[in-house]
Design a protein around this motif. Structure first.
Motif, PDB file in Angstrom:
ATOM      1  N   ASN A 292     -67.161  29.756 -72.354  1.00 52.27           N
ATOM      2  CA  ASN A 292     -67.441  30.868 -71.432  1.00 52.27           C
ATOM      3  C   ASN A 292     -66.332  31.913 -71.393  1.00 52.27           C
ATOM      4  O   ASN A 292     -66.584  33.080 -71.078  1.00 52.27           O
ATOM      5  CB  ASN A 292     -67.683  30.337 -70.012  1.00 52.27           C
ATOM      6  N   ASN A 293     -65.085  31.502 -71.690  1.00 53.10           N
ATOM      7  CA  ASN A 293     -63.988  32.473 -71.590  1.00 53.10           C
ATOM      8  C   ASN A 293     -63.263  32.728 -72.907  1.00 53.10           C
ATOM      9  O   ASN A 293     -62.358  33.555 -72.972  1.00 53.10           O
ATOM     10  CB  ASN A 293     -62.973  32.046 -70.523  1.00 53.10           C
ATOM     11  N   ALA A 294     -63.665  32.023 -73.968  1.00 53.82           N
ATOM     12  CA  ALA A 294     -62.953  32.145 -75.250  1.00 53.82           C
ATOM     13  C   ALA A 294     -62.914  33.580 -75.760  1.00 53.82           C
ATOM     14  O   ALA A 294     -61.881  34.047 -76.250  1.00 53.82           O
ATOM     15  CB  ALA A 294     -63.601  31.230 -76.293  1.00 53.82           C
ATOM     16  N   SER A 295     -64.030  34.301 -75.619  1.00 54.90           N
ATOM     17  CA  SER A 295     -64.071  35.676 -76.137  1.00 54.90           C
ATOM     18  C   SER A 295     -63.171  36.609 -75.342  1.00 54.90           C
ATOM     19  O   SER A 295     -62.745  37.655 -75.851  1.00 54.90           O
ATOM     20  CB  SER A 295     -65.507  36.205 -76.123  1.00 54.90           C
ATOM     21  N   ASP A 296     -62.862  36.255 -74.091  1.00 53.64           N
ATOM     22  CA  ASP A 296     -61.948  37.064 -73.273  1.00 53.64           C
ATOM     23  C   ASP A 296     -60.489  36.722 -73.557  1.00 53.64           C
ATOM     24  O   ASP A 296     -59.613  37.582 -73.425  1.00 53.64           O
ATOM     25  CB  ASP A 296     -62.233  36.846 -71.776  1.00 53.64           C
TER      26      ASP A 296
END
Length: 312
Positions: free
Chosen positions: A62-66
Motif C-alpha cells: 500500500n505504501n511502497a510506491s510512495d
C-alpha cells in the motif's frame, strides 16, 4: 476508540505491550489502561506512541510506491558502489570453509557513511554477469526486495542496533533515507487515520480534547510534521536545565511551533485567545508610549491600526 485503534497498530507490528511501552517511555500498566479505554493519554504521550509505531512499521504494497520512488532510487544509486564477487557456499558453522557456486554471483553494495557492506545475489554465473544485469538487480533490490520476508516480522529495532544480524543485513531497510521516508509516511498515515475516525465516530469528552490537539497539529496542506525529530527543541526541558530561552511571541502562530499548557496542546480557539491577549499588550504599550506630534485622535488611531497590521 483511541485506545482500541492504538492496540490494533501495536498488534499489526506483532509487538508485546512491554515492547511498545518501552519504546514510548511509559509503563506497561499505563499502556494497558489506554488500550482498554480506561485512560485517555495527553497529547505528548499519544504522539510518543504514534512515533514509536511509525518508526517500526514496514513497507507494504500500500505504501511502497510512495516510499520507493524513482527520485529516491536516483539518490540511492549515487551513494552505492556495487562490486561483483564469486558466490560462496559455506560448508561449516564457523564460516571458515567454503566452496564457490559457479551458477550464482554475489553483489557487494558499498554505501557512503556505512561501515559494513550489503550482499545481494544475482542468479547468473560470475563471468556472465554484465553491467546491465547489475543495474537490473539493483533496481529489483530497491523497488521489490522489501517483501523478501513477506508474512514474517522484520525487526527494525534489530536493523538499527544489530547491523551484523544475518537475517537483517541484506535489506533495503538499512538504507537510512528509505527508513526516514517510511517513518514520515506512517506518522502521517496514523494521524490521518485517527483524524478521520474522530470526525465520524462518537467519542468521549476526554477523547474530544485529545482530538482537538491532534487537529491543531495538521498543516494547511493536510499533512502532519513529525514532532520528535533531532533538531526539535523542547523549551520546557531547556528551561529546566537552567538555560535562559528567549522567544519572540509574534512567531507563536508559525506552523512549526507547538504550544502546551499543563501538558495539553493549545487548541486553535485558545491560540486565538492568546493572540487577542498579545494584541492587548501591544495596545497598552502604544498608549503608554504614545508619540508626540499627532494633530488629531484620528491620526493616532490610523497609526495604531497600521502598527497592528504590521505586527500581525
Amino acid at each position: 476508540m483511541i485506545g482500541k485503534k492504538l492496540k490494533e497498530y501495536r498488534l499489526s507490528l506483532k509487538f508485546t505491550g512491554d515492547t511498545l511501552a518501552n519504546l514510548a517511555g511509559i509503563k506497561r500498566s499505563y499502556l494497558s489502561q489506554i488500550e482498554n479505554e480506561k485512560k485517555v493519554p495527553p497529547i505528548n504521550t499519544f504522539l510518543d506512541l504514534v512515533d514509536a509505531i511509525a518508526h517500526h512499521s514496514l513497507i507494504t504494497d500500500n505504501n511502497a510506491s510512495d516510499i520507493l520512488t524513482e527520485e529516491g532510487y536516483k539518490e540511492f544509486r549515487t551513494l552505492v558502489n556495487p562490486a561483483k564477487v564469486r558466490f560462496k557456499v559455506y560448508t561449516d558453522e564457523t564460516y571458515d570453509k567454503y566452496e564457490f557456486d559457479d551458477n550464482r554471483c554475489t553483489l557487494l553494495l558499498l554505501f557512503e557513511n556505512v561501515e559494513d557492506s550489503f550482499e545481494i545475489t544475482i542468479e547468473k554465473p560470475f563471468d556472465k554477469v554484465t553491467d546491465e544485469d547489475i543495474e537490473d538487480r539493483l533496481k529489483a533490490f530497491y523497488f521489490f526486495d522489501y517483501d523478501y520476508k513477506k508474512g514474517g516480522n522484520i525487526d527494525l529495532i534489530g536493523i538499527k542496533n544489530l547491523r551484523d544480524e544475518s537475517s537483517l543485513k541484506n535489506s533495503i531497510y538499512h538504507y537510512e533515507q528509505v527508513r526516514q521516508s517510511l517513518y514520515e509516511w506512517w506518522y502521517n498515515h496514523i494521524l490521518k487515520d485517527f483524524r478521520n475516525t474522530i470526525v465520524h465516530d462518537e467519542i468521549s469528552k476526554q477523547e474530544r480534547e485529545l482530538a482537538n490537539s491532534i487537529l491543531s497539529l495538521e498543516n494547511s496542506d493536510g499533512t502532519f510534521t513529525p514532532g520528535n525529530e533531532e533538531g526539535n527543541i523542547n523549551l520546557s526541558k531547556e528551561l529546566l536545565d537552567g538555560k535562559i530561552v528567549s522567544f519572540e511571541l509574534k512567531y507563536f502562530k508559525d506552523k512549526n511551533v507547538r504550544l502546551f499548557l499543563d501538558g495539553k496542546m493549545l487548541s486553535n480557539q485558545e491560540l486565538n485567545s492568546l493572540n487577542v491577549s498579545i494584541n492587548a499588550i501591544r495596545y497598552e504599550r502604544i498608549e503608554s508610549d504614545k508619540p508626540i506630534g499627532f494633530d488629531s485622535p484620528e491620526e493616532f488611531e490610523e497609526y495604531r491600526s497600521k502598527l497592528f497590521k504590521k505586527n500581525n
